[in-house]
Scaffold this active site. Structure first.
Site, PDB file in Angstrom:
ATOM      1  N   GLY A 176      32.524  40.591  36.848  1.00  0.00           N
ATOM      2  CA  GLY A 176      32.366  39.763  38.030  1.00  0.00           C
ATOM      3  C   GLY A 176      32.686  40.598  39.253  1.00  0.00           C
ATOM      4  N   HIS A 177      31.856  40.499  40.262  1.00  0.00           N
ATOM      5  CA  HIS A 177      32.116  41.237  41.501  1.00  0.00           C
ATOM      6  C   HIS A 177      32.271  40.233  42.613  1.00  0.00           C
ATOM      7  CE1 HIS A 177      30.819  44.875  39.568  1.00  0.00           C
ATOM      8  NE2 HIS A 177      29.682  44.323  39.257  1.00  0.00           N
ATOM      9  N   GLN A 218      33.073  47.022  34.579  1.00  0.00           N
ATOM     10  CA  GLN A 218      34.302  47.344  33.829  1.00  0.00           C
ATOM     11  C   GLN A 218      34.856  48.710  34.258  1.00  0.00           C
ATOM     12  OE1 GLN A 218      31.473  46.306  31.578  1.00  0.00           O
ATOM     13  NE2 GLN A 218      32.048  44.228  32.030  1.00  0.00           N
ATOM     14  N   ASP A 276      37.876  45.617  37.163  1.00  0.00           N
ATOM     15  CA  ASP A 276      38.372  44.809  38.297  1.00  0.00           C
ATOM     16  C   ASP A 276      39.001  45.665  39.387  1.00  0.00           C
ATOM     17  OD1 ASP A 276      37.714  42.547  36.747  1.00  0.00           O
ATOM     18  OD2 ASP A 276      39.644  42.678  35.731  1.00  0.00           O
ATOM     19  N   LYS A 334      35.119  47.474  42.588  1.00  0.00           N
ATOM     20  CA  LYS A 334      33.881  48.259  42.729  1.00  0.00           C
ATOM     21  C   LYS A 334      32.856  47.520  43.592  1.00  0.00           C
ATOM     22  CE  LYS A 334      33.537  48.426  38.249  1.00  0.00           C
ATOM     23  NZ  LYS A 334      34.848  47.882  37.878  1.00  0.00           N
ATOM     24  N   SER A 339      41.068  50.702  50.695  1.00  0.00           N
ATOM     25  CA  SER A 339      40.742  49.326  51.063  1.00  0.00           C
ATOM     26  C   SER A 339      42.039  48.553  51.279  1.00  0.00           C
ATOM     27  CB  SER A 339      39.893  48.697  49.959  1.00  0.00           C
ATOM     28  OG  SER A 339      39.738  47.329  50.204  1.00  0.00           O
TER      29      SER A 339
HETATM   30  P1  IMP Z   1      33.873  41.684  26.309  1.00  0.00           P
HETATM   31  O1  IMP Z   1      33.301  42.687  27.244  1.00  0.00           O
HETATM   32  O2  IMP Z   1      33.655  40.262  26.755  1.00  0.00           O
HETATM   33  O3  IMP Z   1      33.451  41.897  24.896  1.00  0.00           O
HETATM   34  O4  IMP Z   1      35.478  41.860  26.317  1.00  0.00           O
HETATM   35  C1  IMP Z   1      36.101  43.008  25.793  1.00  0.00           C
HETATM   36  C2  IMP Z   1      37.296  43.419  26.655  1.00  0.00           C
HETATM   37  O5  IMP Z   1      36.832  43.871  27.903  1.00  0.00           O
HETATM   38  C3  IMP Z   1      38.269  42.286  26.953  1.00  0.00           C
HETATM   39  O6  IMP Z   1      39.573  42.822  27.028  1.00  0.00           O
HETATM   40  C4  IMP Z   1      37.834  41.815  28.318  1.00  0.00           C
HETATM   41  O7  IMP Z   1      38.888  41.180  29.026  1.00  0.00           O
HETATM   42  C5  IMP Z   1      37.456  43.135  28.950  1.00  0.00           C
HETATM   43  N1  IMP Z   1      36.479  42.985  30.031  1.00  0.00           N
HETATM   44  C6  IMP Z   1      35.154  42.737  29.930  1.00  0.00           C
HETATM   45  N2  IMP Z   1      34.597  42.697  31.149  1.00  0.00           N
HETATM   46  C7  IMP Z   1      35.559  42.939  32.036  1.00  0.00           C
HETATM   47  C8  IMP Z   1      35.583  43.072  33.462  1.00  0.00           C
HETATM   48  O8  IMP Z   1      34.590  42.976  34.154  1.00  0.00           O
HETATM   49  N3  IMP Z   1      36.788  43.344  34.014  1.00  0.00           N
HETATM   50  C9  IMP Z   1      37.912  43.513  33.278  1.00  0.00           C
HETATM   51  N4  IMP Z   1      37.943  43.408  31.951  1.00  0.00           N
HETATM   52  C10 IMP Z   1      36.772  43.135  31.335  1.00  0.00           C
END
Ligand code: IMP
Length: 425
Positions: free
Chosen positions: A40-41, A223, A13, A16, A412
Site C-alpha cells: 500500500g502506498h 515491500q 512501508d 517509497k 522526509s
Molecule cells: P504476503 O506478501 O501477503 O504473502 O505476506 C508475506 C509477508 O510480507 C508478511 O509478513 C507481510 O506482512 C509482509 N508484507 C507484504 N506486503 C507488505 C508491504 O507492503 N509492507 C510491509 N510488509 C508487507
C-alpha cells in the site's frame, strides 16, 4: 536520463510512495515492478490523501506514463476500484498501462492464502491474505493466469478447465472448503476483461521506446529488501523480489540502463507480520513511536512492530541492491525523543556479525550493539534545507550515512510533498 530504481531497504512501508511521487516530477515513466495489493502506498498531494495498492504512485503526475509491470500479481477488482477512485478525483488515466504479462490473482488465491496460513499454526507468516503467495506459486508452477489471458477468453476458459480441478481438489480434500465453479469465474473475469481492456498493452515497445528517447524512468518497488524471497528473512518474506534485481526483471529492463538506485529507509525501523526483527522495541517507547508514526498497515490496518535504525540491515540493503543514495523518511517521528539509538552490529553466539544472517534462528537470538546519540527535541517538520535541521538531527543522519557508507540524498520530515529536505542539491 536513464533509469532510477527506488527500492525499500528494510521490511517495507519505508515511504517509497512519497519518494517515487517526488522523483516523478522529473520522470516521464514509472513502472511498478513486483508485488500485488499486499502493498500500500500513501501519497499526500495538495492536502488530499491517496491510497494505492497497485497503481504506481506517479499516477498523480498527468504527463507520467504509469506501467503496472510484468512482475506484478494483479487483482483485477482492486485495480478497477483504484481506477474508479482516481477518475472520480479527476485524474487522467490515459497514461496507465497494464502489462499483458502480469499475473492475476484468481478468486481461489486469497482463500488458499488464509487456509495455508491457518494450517501453519504457530509458524504462520502473518501474510496480508491477499492471495499474493498462492498467485506467485501458480506462476512458478506455470498454471497462473495472466492479464493477457483476458484478451483470449476462450483460452482462459480452456485453461480454467485444467487448473480449477487442481485447486478444488486442494480446497475440498485438504481443507474441507467449498469448491469454485468455472462458470462463475469466467463470468466475473469476462466483466474484468471488458473494463480493463483499455489499459492492457504489451509493455515492451512502451518501455523500450521511453529508453530509446532518453527519458527518465523510475522503477517503483513494493515491500523491502528484507522481505525479498531470496535475500530476506526467509520464510518470513513475501513471494516476490523487492530488490533492485527483481525490479529490473519485473520491469523488463537491463542493468546497463540504470543510472541510480535510491534506497528508502525510515529513520527507525518497522515490520508487519512475523519473523526476526533484531532492533525491535517493546513497551511504552514502541507504543509512542507507533502512535506518532501512525504505524498501522496501509493495506490491512495491522499495527506495525517498531525498532531502532539497523545499520547491518541498511549496509546489507546497500550491498545487494547497489544503492547509491539514501532517502531517509519520517525523521520527524523521532523529534521529541531525549535519546536516539543506532544499531551498529550484532553479537551472536560470541561472534560479531555486521550483516543479517541467513539463519533466522541466529538472527532471532542475538544482541544488538548500539550507539546512543542525543535527541534534538525540536520539530523538524518545517525544515526545508539541511541547514534548517537541528544540529543533533544532522549528526544522527551523518552517523547513519557514515556507518552505511552511502550519502543521504533526501530526508522526509512529514507526509506532504514539500516536507522534504533535498541534500546536496
Ligand atoms: P504476503 O506478501 O501477503 O504473502 O505476506 C508475506 C509477508 O510480507 C508478511 O509478513 C507481510 O506482512 C509482509 N508484507 C507484504 N506486503 C507488505 C508491504 O507492503 N509492507 C510491509 N510488509 C508487507
Amino acid at each position: 536520463m536513464g533509469v532510477t530504481i527506488c527500492v525499500g531497504g528494510q521490511w517495507g512501508d519505508e515511504g517509497k510512495g512519497k519518494v517515487v511521487d517526488l522523483l516523478c516530477e522529473s520522470a516521464q515513466m514509472v513502472i511498478r515492478s513486483q508485488g500485488g495489493n499486499n502493498a500500500g502506498h500513501t501519497v499526500v498531494a495538495g492536502g488530499r490523501t491517496f491510497k494505492f495498492n497497485l497503481v504506481p504512485s506517479g499516477i498523480l503526475h498527468p504527463d507520467t506514463v504509469c506501467v503496472i509491470g510484468n512482475g506484478v500479481v494483479l487483482d483485477p477488482k482492486v485495480v478497477l476500484a483504484e481506477v474508479e477512485q482516481l477518475e472520480a478525483a479527476g485524474a487522467d488515466l490515459r497514461n496507465l498501462v497494464i502489462s499483458e504479462r502480469a499475473h492475476m490473482i484468481m478468486p481461489y488465491h486469497p482463500v488458499l492464502d488464509r487456509l495455508e496460513e491457518s494450517a501453519r499454526g504457530d509458524d504462520r507468516l502473518g501474510t496480508t491474505f491477499r492471495g499474493v503467495g498462492p498467485a506467485y506459486s501458480d506462476k512458478v508452477r506455470r498454471i497462473g493466469f495472466r492479464v493477457g489471458d483476458l484478451q483470449k477468453l476462450r483460452f482462459l476458459e480452456k485453461k480454467l478447465d485444467f487448473v480449477l480441478p487442481l485447486k478444488n481438489e486442494v480446497l475440498v480434500k485438504l481443507y474441507g472448503a467449498p469448491p469454485f465453479t468455472a462458470s462463475a469465474i469466467l463470468e466475473e473475469y469476462t466483466d474484468y476483461a471488458n473494463r480493463l481492456e483499455r489499459f492492457i498493452r504489451d509493455p515492451f515497445p512502451v518501455v523500450q521506446g521511453a529508453l530509446a528517447r532518453g527519458e527518465r524512468v523510475i522503477l517503483e518497488g513494493a515491500q523491502g529488501t528484507m522481505l525479498d524471497l531470496d535475500l530476506g528473512t526467509y520464510p518470513y518474506v513475501t513471494s516476490s523480489y523487492p530488490s533492485s534485481g527483481g525490479a529490473l526483471a519485473g520491469a523488463g529492463i537491463g542493468p546497463r540502463e540504470v543510472t541510480s538506485t535510491v534506497g528508502v529507509f525510515k529513520a527507525y525501523t518497522t515490520r508487519v507480520g512475523y519473523g526476526p526483527f533484531p532492533t525491535e522495541l517493546e513497551g511504552e517507547l514502541a507504543e509512542y513511536l507507533r502512535e506518532r508514526g501512525v504505524e498501522y498497515g496501509t493495506t490491512t490496518g495491522r499495527p506495525r512492530r517498531v525498532g531502532w535504525f539497523d545499520v547491518p540491515v541498511a549496509r546489507y540493503a546497500v550491498g545487494v541492491n547497489g544503492i547509491d543514495s539514501l532517502a531517509i523518511t519520517k525523521l520527524d517521528v523521532l523529534d521529541e525523543l531525549e535519546r536516539v539509538r543506532i544499531c551498529l552490529g550484532y553479537r551472536s553466539k560470541g561472534r560479531e556479525e555486521d550483516h543479517p544472517m541467513a539463519n533466522i534462528s541466529h538472527l532471532k537470538h542475538l544482541e544488538c550493539e548500539y550507539l546512543d546519540l542525543p535527541g534534538w527535541r525540536a520539530s523538524t517538520r518545517e525544515a526545508r534545507s539541511w541547514g534548517e535541521l537541528p544540529p543533533q538531527a544532522r549528526a544522527y543522519l551523518e552517523r547513519i550515512s557514515e556507518l552505511v557508507g552511502t550519502p543521504v540524498g533526501l530526508v522526509s520530515v512529514g507526509p506532504e510533498r514539500d516536507q522534504t529536505v533535498w541534500v546536496g542539491r
